[in-house]
Scaffold this motif. Structure first.
Motif, PDB file in Angstrom:
ATOM      1  N   TYR A  57       2.039  -4.259  -2.228  1.00  0.00           N
ATOM      2  CA  TYR A  57       3.257  -3.629  -1.725  1.00  0.00           C
ATOM      3  C   TYR A  57       4.026  -4.650  -0.900  1.00  0.00           C
ATOM      4  O   TYR A  57       3.416  -5.502  -0.241  1.00  0.00           O
ATOM      5  CB  TYR A  57       2.929  -2.448  -0.799  1.00  0.00           C
ATOM      6  CG  TYR A  57       2.406  -1.218  -1.475  1.00  0.00           C
ATOM      7  CD1 TYR A  57       3.263  -0.347  -2.152  1.00  0.00           C
ATOM      8  CD2 TYR A  57       1.062  -0.901  -1.430  1.00  0.00           C
ATOM      9  CE1 TYR A  57       2.783   0.804  -2.752  1.00  0.00           C
ATOM     10  CE2 TYR A  57       0.570   0.256  -2.034  1.00  0.00           C
ATOM     11  CZ  TYR A  57       1.442   1.100  -2.689  1.00  0.00           C
ATOM     12  OH  TYR A  57       0.957   2.238  -3.282  1.00  0.00           O
ATOM     13  N   PHE A  95       1.259   3.562   0.701  1.00  0.00           N
ATOM     14  CA  PHE A  95       1.752   2.775   1.830  1.00  0.00           C
ATOM     15  C   PHE A  95       3.180   3.177   2.157  1.00  0.00           C
ATOM     16  O   PHE A  95       3.983   3.488   1.273  1.00  0.00           O
ATOM     17  CB  PHE A  95       1.683   1.288   1.459  1.00  0.00           C
ATOM     18  CG  PHE A  95       2.611   0.414   2.255  1.00  0.00           C
ATOM     19  CD1 PHE A  95       2.288   0.010   3.532  1.00  0.00           C
ATOM     20  CD2 PHE A  95       3.816  -0.011   1.714  1.00  0.00           C
ATOM     21  CE1 PHE A  95       3.142  -0.794   4.262  1.00  0.00           C
ATOM     22  CE2 PHE A  95       4.682  -0.810   2.428  1.00  0.00           C
ATOM     23  CZ  PHE A  95       4.346  -1.202   3.711  1.00  0.00           C
ATOM     24  N   TYR A 136       5.655  -5.253   2.333  1.00  0.00           N
ATOM     25  CA  TYR A 136       5.559  -4.687   3.680  1.00  0.00           C
ATOM     26  C   TYR A 136       6.654  -5.334   4.535  1.00  0.00           C
ATOM     27  O   TYR A 136       6.581  -6.511   4.853  1.00  0.00           O
ATOM     28  CB  TYR A 136       4.170  -4.961   4.231  1.00  0.00           C
ATOM     29  CG  TYR A 136       3.964  -4.701   5.704  1.00  0.00           C
ATOM     30  CD1 TYR A 136       4.692  -3.741   6.399  1.00  0.00           C
ATOM     31  CD2 TYR A 136       2.994  -5.419   6.406  1.00  0.00           C
ATOM     32  CE1 TYR A 136       4.484  -3.518   7.746  1.00  0.00           C
ATOM     33  CE2 TYR A 136       2.768  -5.199   7.753  1.00  0.00           C
ATOM     34  CZ  TYR A 136       3.522  -4.253   8.417  1.00  0.00           C
ATOM     35  OH  TYR A 136       3.305  -4.035   9.758  1.00  0.00           O
ATOM     36  N   ALA A 157       6.088   1.776   5.371  1.00  0.00           N
ATOM     37  CA  ALA A 157       6.324   1.057   6.624  1.00  0.00           C
ATOM     38  C   ALA A 157       7.277   1.871   7.491  1.00  0.00           C
ATOM     39  O   ALA A 157       8.327   2.328   7.022  1.00  0.00           O
ATOM     40  CB  ALA A 157       6.907  -0.320   6.342  1.00  0.00           C
ATOM     41  N   ALA A 183       2.608  -0.583   9.346  1.00  0.00           N
ATOM     42  CA  ALA A 183       2.211  -0.157   8.007  1.00  0.00           C
ATOM     43  C   ALA A 183       1.279   1.041   8.115  1.00  0.00           C
ATOM     44  O   ALA A 183       0.277   0.989   8.840  1.00  0.00           O
ATOM     45  CB  ALA A 183       1.508  -1.292   7.279  1.00  0.00           C
ATOM     46  N   LEU A 239       1.218  -6.598   1.390  1.00  0.00           N
ATOM     47  CA  LEU A 239      -0.114  -6.032   1.573  1.00  0.00           C
ATOM     48  C   LEU A 239      -0.796  -6.055   0.217  1.00  0.00           C
ATOM     49  O   LEU A 239      -0.210  -5.610  -0.780  1.00  0.00           O
ATOM     50  CB  LEU A 239      -0.038  -4.602   2.102  1.00  0.00           C
ATOM     51  CG  LEU A 239       0.387  -4.430   3.562  1.00  0.00           C
ATOM     52  CD1 LEU A 239       0.414  -2.955   3.931  1.00  0.00           C
ATOM     53  CD2 LEU A 239      -0.524  -5.201   4.500  1.00  0.00           C
ATOM     54  N   HIS A 291      -3.192  -9.114   4.350  1.00  0.00           N
ATOM     55  CA  HIS A 291      -1.779  -9.170   4.723  1.00  0.00           C
ATOM     56  C   HIS A 291      -1.300 -10.602   4.522  1.00  0.00           C
ATOM     57  O   HIS A 291      -1.735 -11.522   5.212  1.00  0.00           O
ATOM     58  CB  HIS A 291      -1.615  -8.735   6.182  1.00  0.00           C
ATOM     59  CG  HIS A 291      -0.197  -8.735   6.633  1.00  0.00           C
ATOM     60  ND1 HIS A 291       0.166  -8.814   7.955  1.00  0.00           N
ATOM     61  CD2 HIS A 291       0.970  -8.665   5.939  1.00  0.00           C
ATOM     62  CE1 HIS A 291       1.480  -8.797   8.057  1.00  0.00           C
ATOM     63  NE2 HIS A 291       1.985  -8.710   6.852  1.00  0.00           N
TER      64      HIS A 291
END
Lengths: 461, 519
Positions: free
Chosen positions: B66, B109, B68, B111, B116, B77, B87
């Protein structure tokens, strides 16, 4: 004293139970029972209001150990029933409620490729703790002797110094299988009398006697042969020591002079590879926090990595040298950070080493990870609290931590550990500006874009 | 070149891959095969090449990635096998793993404010051998601050320990008189306010002329607790010993900006008690994990919960999980989710909620072939009106398009993966579906039970779309160019193939397509 009439069973792991002041103050103690069907490492903690924990055998009378419960403190228990008494010293009430927690780890279980082994260094030969890349500790290897020096081959075998004679003879070498079970004890015809220095080539271990300068080769079959005697070591002792991948060259320093020496084994020829600029007699090459020997790591490309401690500033610096003695990189660590040990990030990689860095003066916290020699930055790392004494206990919310001493070396139980195989996948991106119009895969694989094709129903390809 | 008795034929436009009907039904300006090509204006060319993203030791065995977006910039991530989330701050800088859950096969996920929120989930098999995805049983929502320190469970336990003590101070103060209860609330480093504690609150008959000394204030063993707050009831004329049966308010000046002090002297009138704290008693201290997260009206939404020992109690016979349940937080407090009324229950049709997305002020919840709409009425989520939007179209767990490097809403539509095709959603599902030209490929070759592998990314700047595919097509991406129009007729399709098995895609740095591979 029979088993207590009243106790709370530890039924699930990890376990947590609030013990109220009212409950405790009834008898100024509180009991738990723990039943395990397998041998485990067992630990418990309560951070506030309670002071001591006592583990009793199944008779409820025989006390096995008593310790403060502020830190996780791991204790090997064989399968059976145990009673745990919490109390104060002197005996009395508690100031308030407290939360009791318990956890276990398996003994001699599996661990992932690239984990590191950190042995215990106490006379009780507790075992070696395995630390995975994220700081997790999956198991304790009980055959690992207390030690300050050892090495691991890429095929998984480990040779380690048996400091206190866990396997019968103090100062013997112990060969461990890739799963860290005991293979055999090895005693050179001229036994070691103190810490040897241990390194390895691609296929064999090498151990040098710091008193006699004798260099021994140990195969994974346990055959120990004298290779040569290094006169400089016999005369002056030895600091860190390393051997190159084909076992033809040894590198070492002797105390006090800041020189990395290159020793051609076949011809017994010694030469100065590199002299550390600014090195003063009180400085030292590759010494650990607690004054035990560090390492010279010889990378697959023939370059070598070690470090030196500058006592005038309390700083230290990692140095990366080519096989010709050219300084390729230096990475400073500013006090209170200090290098404790170095190992291989992976068996075929020359761009990184695995580094164990102490972050604080009291060495209570450290960072373990893969250090990029070019950038001086950890590509991956984990930070954890150390434990000062044996038993590899953890502090605070970290339920496990390695002892703040002892060697550290990387394990490859599956015999791998090479650079990531392209079949292992990775992270990529579509690069419209790439000069070469090929697909690039790890580690260095170039592939043509597969068969770009358009076909129409009318015209064909 | 013209062959004898054949007329030349000029193709003015290349309109992409066609796999619908027999080969001869393919229009002249379309391709029966369009492999590893991309489109520009009216032309076609070999696709752009793949490049290595990481410098140094690369992560491998990628399961999910993803983008982030932190307050300091964009990052990734990355979930790898073994349930480890890393990360990536930069191609050469990796933190972590910041979270390790061995059973985690995938994660959702979102943010929020640079932090996160991560929910681990896995795939389960039903009695008919078909897969469905739910949060891992007895696992929870995690929060990660983006600084390399390990993720921790979102929310957190309230104060515990021995009884809180209150006494009338020797110092004169302006107070109301009468019996009051006082309790303590922890505040974490992510701003979460815990439940009230300790187990026994302080109760005191105020004199009306003296300040109140509060002591034995609990100290949290958790380092992430940064502040504590004292809360109080107003005057209780007749106390019934049910300490949680009263309304609590934050005491002005009752803040303790550390986790060390154990005493505090306060002075307040009942009229000063304005900010209600009573709802904190009903919040989860650990939020059950689900399969997907989104935000709606500054609330965090989590769907597809299996459940925990706490939330699985007293379920009706035959019900073994909370698959149709969505949890919704208080506005602006993503970790504050009420166990009592912070929930939505989609129709109990046996299928699990898979996805969630805000669009045009409406919260849409998806199952594999159902779409439901909910609208915030400024009351508790459990009172929100439900509308069953479509009984035949839904989305898998990664089937709502990520747009550029943000969430799923793009201009004025969503792009959604459905069993029947790739759909444009603008409040209703537009037909024909965008994948109409390649309907045979979509309907005949993609295994419906494997749609959890499909992920879609929309680069609305370049007007391009990429879609990952389920087995046995995991070496492939479907690529679409909608530069000529976002409709079934003008979209241009191609199929890209690689020498690696693709597990996940995302966009970073606005238009850089990141591809995670597993082997």
């Amino acid at each position: 004293m029979p088993p207590p009439s009243s106790f709370v069973d530890i039924t699930t792991i990890p376990f947590s139970r609030v013990v109220t002041k009212v409950e405790f103050d009834v008898a100024n103690e509180f009991w738990f029972r723990f039943i395990t069907a397998t041998d485990v490492a067992f630990s418990q903690v309560a951070f506030t209001n309670i002071e001591f924990c006592n583990i009793y055998a199944s008779d409820g009378t025989t006390r096995l150990v008593r310790f403060i419960v502020r830190d996780w403190f791991w204790w090997k228990l064989t399968a059976g029933t145990y009673y745990i008494k919490l109390d104060m010293f002197p005996v009395g009430v508690v100031p308030g409620d407290f939360t009791y927690q318990a956890d276990t780890r398996p003994l001699n279980s599996t661990f992932e490729e690239g984990s590191v082994l950190i042995p215990d260094d106490s006379g009780d030969n507790y075992g070696g703790v395995i630390v995975e890349s994220d700081g997790n500790i999956p198991t304790i290897a009980t055959a690992v002797p207390a030690s300050e020096i050892g090495a691991a081959l890429s095929n998984g075998y480990v040779l380690i110094h048996d400091r206190y004679g866990k396997h019968g003879t103090s100062n013997a070498l112990v060969l461990l299988n890739p799963d860290l079970t005991f293979n055999q004890k090895i005693i050179p015809t001229t036994p070691f009398t103190g810490f040897p220095r241990i390194s390895h080539s691609n296929t064999d271990f090498y151990a040098v006697n710091q008193s006699t300068g004798q260099l021994w080769k140990v195969t994974t079959a346990g055959v120990c042969t004298l290779v040569t005697t290094i006169a400089e070591i016999a005369a002056d002792g030895v600091g860190p020591f390393g051997v190159n991948s084909d076992g033809t060259i040894a590198y070492f320093s002797i105390p006090d002079d800041g020189i990395i020496r290159k020793y051609i084994i076949a011809t017994d020829t010694s030469s100065v590879l590199y002299t550390i600029p600014g090195f003063a007699p009180e400085d030292i090459v590759a010494n650990t926090y607690d004054s035990n020997p560090g390492e010279i790591i010889v990378l697959p490309d023939g370059s070598l990595v070690t470090w030196w401690n500058d006592f005038s500033t309390s700083n230290c610096a990692l140095i990366h040298l080519s096989s010709a003695g050219v300084l390729l990189h230096t990475i400073p660590f500013i006090s209170p950070e200090t290098i404790d040990h170095l190992s291989y990030a992976n068996t075929t990689l020359s761009t990184h080493v695995k580094a164990w860095i102490f972050l604080e003066f009291d060495a209570s916290r450290s960072k373990l990870g893969n250090l990029n020699l070019s950038t001086g930055v950890f590509d991956t790392s984990a930070t954890f609290d150390n434990f000062f004494s044996n038993q590899n206990a953890g502090k605070n919310n970290n339920s496990f931590g390695p002892a703040s001493s002892c060697p550290m070396f990387t394990l490859f139980p599956a015999g791998g550990g090479g650079e990531p195989d392209p079949t292992d996948g990775g992270l990529y991106y579509i690069n419209p500006t790439k000069a070469q119009r090929h697909d690039s895969y790890y580690p260095d694989v170039e592939k043509k874009i597969p068969n770009p094709t358009i076909e129409t129903a009318l015209l064909g390809e | 070149m013209a062959l004898r008795d054949h007329d030349s034929f000029v193709i003015e436009e290349f309109n992409g891959w066609w796999e619908r009907g027999d080969v001869e039904s393919c229009p002249a300006d379309h391709f029966t095969t369009a492999l590893n090509v991309q489109y520009f204006h009216s032309g076609v060319e070999t696709r752009d090449p793949l490049d290595k993203y990481q410098v140094g030791l690369p992560l491998n065995q990628i399961l999910r990635i993803y983008n982030y977006v932190m307050q300091s910039g964009q990052s990734l991530l990355v979930l790898t096998t073994g349930g480890k989330i890393y990360h990536l701050i930069h191609p050469s800088t990796v933190h972590g793993p910041i979270l390790t859950i061995p059973a985690m096969e995938d994660f959702g996920f979102v943010a929020i404010n640079g932090r996160a929120y991560i929910t681990p989930f896995k795939s389960y098999l039903d009695v008919n051998g078909r897969h469905y995805e739910l949060g891992i049983m007895n696992e929870f929502l995690y929060v990660y601050k983006g600084d390399g320190t390990p993720a921790r469970k979102a929310a957190g336990p309230g104060p515990t320990g021995s009884a809180l003590v209150a006494a009338n101070s020797a110092t004169e103060g302006k107070m109301d008189f009468g019996f009051h209860l006082i309790a303590v609330v922890y505040e974490t480093d992510t701003g979460y306010l815990t439940a009230l504690g300790p187990e026994i609150f302080a109760g005191l008959e105020f004199t009306g002329t003296n300040k109140v000394d509060v002591s034995n204030i609990p100290v949290s063993p958790n380092a992430y607790v940064k502040k504590r707050h004292l809360v109080s009831t107003k005057w209780i004329p007749e106390y019934n010993n049910n300490q949680e049966g009263y309304q609590f308010f934050f005491i002005p000046e009752g803040n303790i900006n550390n986790n060390t002090d154990t005493t505090k002297t306060v002075e307040y009138f009942d009229a000063d008690l304005l900010s209600d704290a009573s709802h904190l008693l009903d919040n989860f201290t650990e939020i059950p994990s689900g399969v997907n997260l989104t935000t709606y009206h500054s609330r965090l939404v989590i769907v597809g919960e299996y459940g925990t020992n706490e939330t699985l109690q007293d379920l009706p016979d035959g019900i073994t999980d909370n698959r149709s349940l969505a949890r919704v937080s208080y506005p602006g407090e993503p970790e504050a989710i009420s166990k009592v009324d912070g929930l939505l229950i989609a129709p109990l049709d046996g299928n699990a909620l898979t996805n969630c997305q805000e669009f045009r002020d409406i919260l849409y919840l998806f199952k594999a072939s159902r779409t439901f709409a909910y609208s915030d009425n400024n009351d508790e989520p459990s009172t929100w009106q439900e509308e069953v939007l479509d009984q035949g179209v839904g989305a898998p767990v990664h089937g709502v398009a990520m747009v550029l490097d943000s969430g799923g809403v793009n201009i004025d539509f969503l792009l959604i993966i459905d069993w029947s095709g790739f759909m444009l959603f603008n409040g209703t599902y537009s037909r024909p579906e965008l994948s109409w030209k390649i309907e045979d490929f979509w309907m005949r070759t993609l295994e419906r039970d494997e749609f959890r592998y499909i992920q879609v990314v929309n680069d609305s700047l370049s007007k391009k779309i990429w879609i990952t595919l389920p087995p046995p097509w995991r070496h492939h991406l479907i690529h679409a160019d909608y530069g000529n129009g976002m409709d079934a007729k003008n979209i241009r399709w191609a199929r890209w193939v690689f020498d690696a098995k693709i597990s996940s895609i995302c966009m970073i740095e606005t238009t850089k397509l990141i591809i995670g591979t597993i082997e």
